[in-house]
Design a protein around this motif. Structure first.
Motif, PDB file in Angstrom:
ATOM      1  N   MET A 216     -47.267   4.793 -79.408  1.00  0.00           N
ATOM      2  CA  MET A 216     -47.893   3.516 -79.067  1.00  0.00           C
ATOM      3  C   MET A 216     -47.886   3.293 -77.558  1.00  0.00           C
ATOM      4  O   MET A 216     -46.939   3.672 -76.872  1.00  0.00           O
ATOM      5  N   ALA A 217     -48.947   2.662 -77.049  1.00  0.00           N
ATOM      6  CA  ALA A 217     -49.073   2.382 -75.615  1.00  0.00           C
ATOM      7  C   ALA A 217     -48.564   0.984 -75.307  1.00  0.00           C
ATOM      8  O   ALA A 217     -48.814   0.040 -76.059  1.00  0.00           O
ATOM      9  N   PHE A 218     -47.838   0.865 -74.196  1.00  0.00           N
ATOM     10  CA  PHE A 218     -47.280  -0.411 -73.769  1.00  0.00           C
ATOM     11  C   PHE A 218     -47.456  -0.571 -72.268  1.00  0.00           C
ATOM     12  O   PHE A 218     -47.578   0.411 -71.533  1.00  0.00           O
ATOM     13  N   THR A 219     -47.413  -1.824 -71.811  1.00  0.00           N
ATOM     14  CA  THR A 219     -47.369  -2.155 -70.390  1.00  0.00           C
ATOM     15  C   THR A 219     -46.026  -2.821 -70.148  1.00  0.00           C
ATOM     16  O   THR A 219     -45.612  -3.690 -70.921  1.00  0.00           O
ATOM     17  N   THR A 220     -45.346  -2.426 -69.077  1.00  0.00           N
ATOM     18  CA  THR A 220     -44.007  -2.945 -68.829  1.00  0.00           C
ATOM     19  C   THR A 220     -44.035  -4.392 -68.362  1.00  0.00           C
ATOM     20  O   THR A 220     -44.952  -4.827 -67.673  1.00  0.00           O
ATOM     21  N   TYR A 221     -42.993  -5.117 -68.737  1.00  0.00           N
ATOM     22  CA  TYR A 221     -42.746  -6.465 -68.228  1.00  0.00           C
ATOM     23  C   TYR A 221     -42.035  -6.330 -66.879  1.00  0.00           C
ATOM     24  O   TYR A 221     -42.368  -7.006 -65.924  1.00  0.00           O
ATOM     25  N   ASP A 222     -41.032  -5.458 -66.835  1.00  0.00           N
ATOM     26  CA  ASP A 222     -40.374  -5.073 -65.591  1.00  0.00           C
ATOM     27  C   ASP A 222     -39.783  -3.675 -65.778  1.00  0.00           C
ATOM     28  O   ASP A 222     -39.716  -3.172 -66.895  1.00  0.00           O
ATOM     29  N   TRP A 223     -39.398  -3.033 -64.665  1.00  0.00           N
ATOM     30  CA  TRP A 223     -38.924  -1.662 -64.745  1.00  0.00           C
ATOM     31  C   TRP A 223     -38.061  -1.321 -63.535  1.00  0.00           C
ATOM     32  O   TRP A 223     -38.071  -2.021 -62.527  1.00  0.00           O
ATOM     33  N   SER A 224     -37.330  -0.226 -63.650  1.00  0.00           N
ATOM     34  CA  SER A 224     -36.559   0.346 -62.539  1.00  0.00           C
ATOM     35  C   SER A 224     -36.373   1.825 -62.840  1.00  0.00           C
ATOM     36  O   SER A 224     -36.839   2.325 -63.869  1.00  0.00           O
ATOM     37  N   LEU A 225     -35.661   2.511 -61.967  1.00  0.00           N
ATOM     38  CA  LEU A 225     -35.343   3.913 -62.231  1.00  0.00           C
ATOM     39  C   LEU A 225     -34.375   4.049 -63.403  1.00  0.00           C
ATOM     40  O   LEU A 225     -34.225   5.120 -63.972  1.00  0.00           O
ATOM     41  N   GLY A 226     -33.738   2.952 -63.773  1.00  0.00           N
ATOM     42  CA  GLY A 226     -32.777   2.980 -64.868  1.00  0.00           C
ATOM     43  C   GLY A 226     -33.359   2.639 -66.224  1.00  0.00           C
ATOM     44  O   GLY A 226     -32.804   3.009 -67.254  1.00  0.00           O
ATOM     45  N   GLY A 227     -34.497   1.934 -66.257  1.00  0.00           N
ATOM     46  CA  GLY A 227     -35.079   1.554 -67.537  1.00  0.00           C
ATOM     47  C   GLY A 227     -36.235   0.594 -67.377  1.00  0.00           C
ATOM     48  O   GLY A 227     -36.751   0.393 -66.280  1.00  0.00           O
ATOM     49  N   PHE A 228     -36.617  -0.043 -68.467  1.00  0.00           N
ATOM     50  CA  PHE A 228     -37.756  -0.961 -68.449  1.00  0.00           C
ATOM     51  C   PHE A 228     -37.656  -1.913 -69.630  1.00  0.00           C
ATOM     52  O   PHE A 228     -36.879  -1.721 -70.551  1.00  0.00           O
ATOM     53  N   ARG A 229     -38.476  -2.964 -69.540  1.00  0.00           N
ATOM     54  CA  ARG A 229     -38.574  -3.951 -70.613  1.00  0.00           C
ATOM     55  C   ARG A 229     -40.039  -4.102 -70.956  1.00  0.00           C
ATOM     56  O   ARG A 229     -40.890  -4.141 -70.062  1.00  0.00           O
ATOM     57  N   ILE A 230     -40.352  -4.195 -72.250  1.00  0.00           N
ATOM     58  CA  ILE A 230     -41.731  -4.353 -72.689  1.00  0.00           C
ATOM     59  C   ILE A 230     -41.858  -5.573 -73.584  1.00  0.00           C
ATOM     60  O   ILE A 230     -40.913  -5.998 -74.232  1.00  0.00           O
ATOM     61  N   ASP A 231     -43.074  -6.140 -73.574  1.00  0.00           N
ATOM     62  CA  ASP A 231     -43.426  -7.275 -74.426  1.00  0.00           C
ATOM     63  C   ASP A 231     -44.126  -6.771 -75.682  1.00  0.00           C
ATOM     64  O   ASP A 231     -44.586  -5.633 -75.736  1.00  0.00           O
ATOM     65  N   ASP A 232     -44.269  -7.663 -76.636  1.00  0.00           N
ATOM     66  CA  ASP A 232     -45.081  -7.424 -77.833  1.00  0.00           C
ATOM     67  C   ASP A 232     -44.684  -6.178 -78.599  1.00  0.00           C
ATOM     68  O   ASP A 232     -45.527  -5.447 -79.092  1.00  0.00           O
ATOM     69  N   PHE A 233     -43.401  -5.934 -78.692  1.00  0.00           N
ATOM     70  CA  PHE A 233     -42.916  -4.811 -79.491  1.00  0.00           C
ATOM     71  C   PHE A 233     -42.764  -5.309 -80.923  1.00  0.00           C
ATOM     72  O   PHE A 233     -41.979  -6.206 -81.196  1.00  0.00           O
ATOM     73  N   LYS A 234     -43.560  -4.758 -81.812  1.00  0.00           N
ATOM     74  CA  LYS A 234     -43.526  -5.195 -83.218  1.00  0.00           C
ATOM     75  C   LYS A 234     -42.317  -4.572 -83.910  1.00  0.00           C
ATOM     76  O   LYS A 234     -42.052  -3.399 -83.781  1.00  0.00           O
TER      77      LYS A 234
END
Length: 119
Positions: free
Chosen positions: A32-50
């Motif tokens: 599945m394709a997602f756009t990040t809410y925020d990110w870093s070299l350590g990880g990321f957060r995404i919206d609308d994850f079902k």
């Protein structure tokens, strides 16, 4: 004596890498394709994850991009670190970041700094 774990707004952020909201990253997580809410070299957060993946679940990232000009097929793994239930957000930490993914994230970070310098 009981031990307590403070969550949400009462717990200070304890991050090694600062998270950025721009440029937004487009990534393929599983199939599945997602756009990040925020990110870093350590990880990321995404919206609308079902759904609600369990904390600790491993997933594969197969593609990362930012903008039209920067895109790479990658082979990296991430682990679910946190669920934000009211927002349908999921936070991930990179478990294994391949060389292409690291280079792309580093370039995105530098691009962000160059844009800020021009303002």
């Amino acid at each position: 004596m009981r031990s307590f774990f403070t969550t949400a707004r009462y717990r200070p952020h304890n991050r090694k890498d600062r998270r950025y909201d721009l440029p937004q990253l487009q990534l393929t997580l599983g199939n599945m394709a997602f756009t990040t809410y925020d990110w870093s070299l350590g990880g990321f957060r995404i919206d609308d994850f079902k759904g609600r993946p369990p904390v600790g679940e491993m997933m594969e990232v197969s593609h990362i991009a930012y903008g039209v000009e920067s895109s790479a097929a990658v082979k990296s793994t991430v682990v679910v670190t946190r669920l934000l239930v009211g927002k349908n957000q999921v936070a991930f930490a990179f478990n294994k970041l391949d060389e292409k993914a690291y280079e792309l994230l580093e370039n995105a970070s530098m691009r962000r700094l160059s844009r800020l310098a021009k303002k």
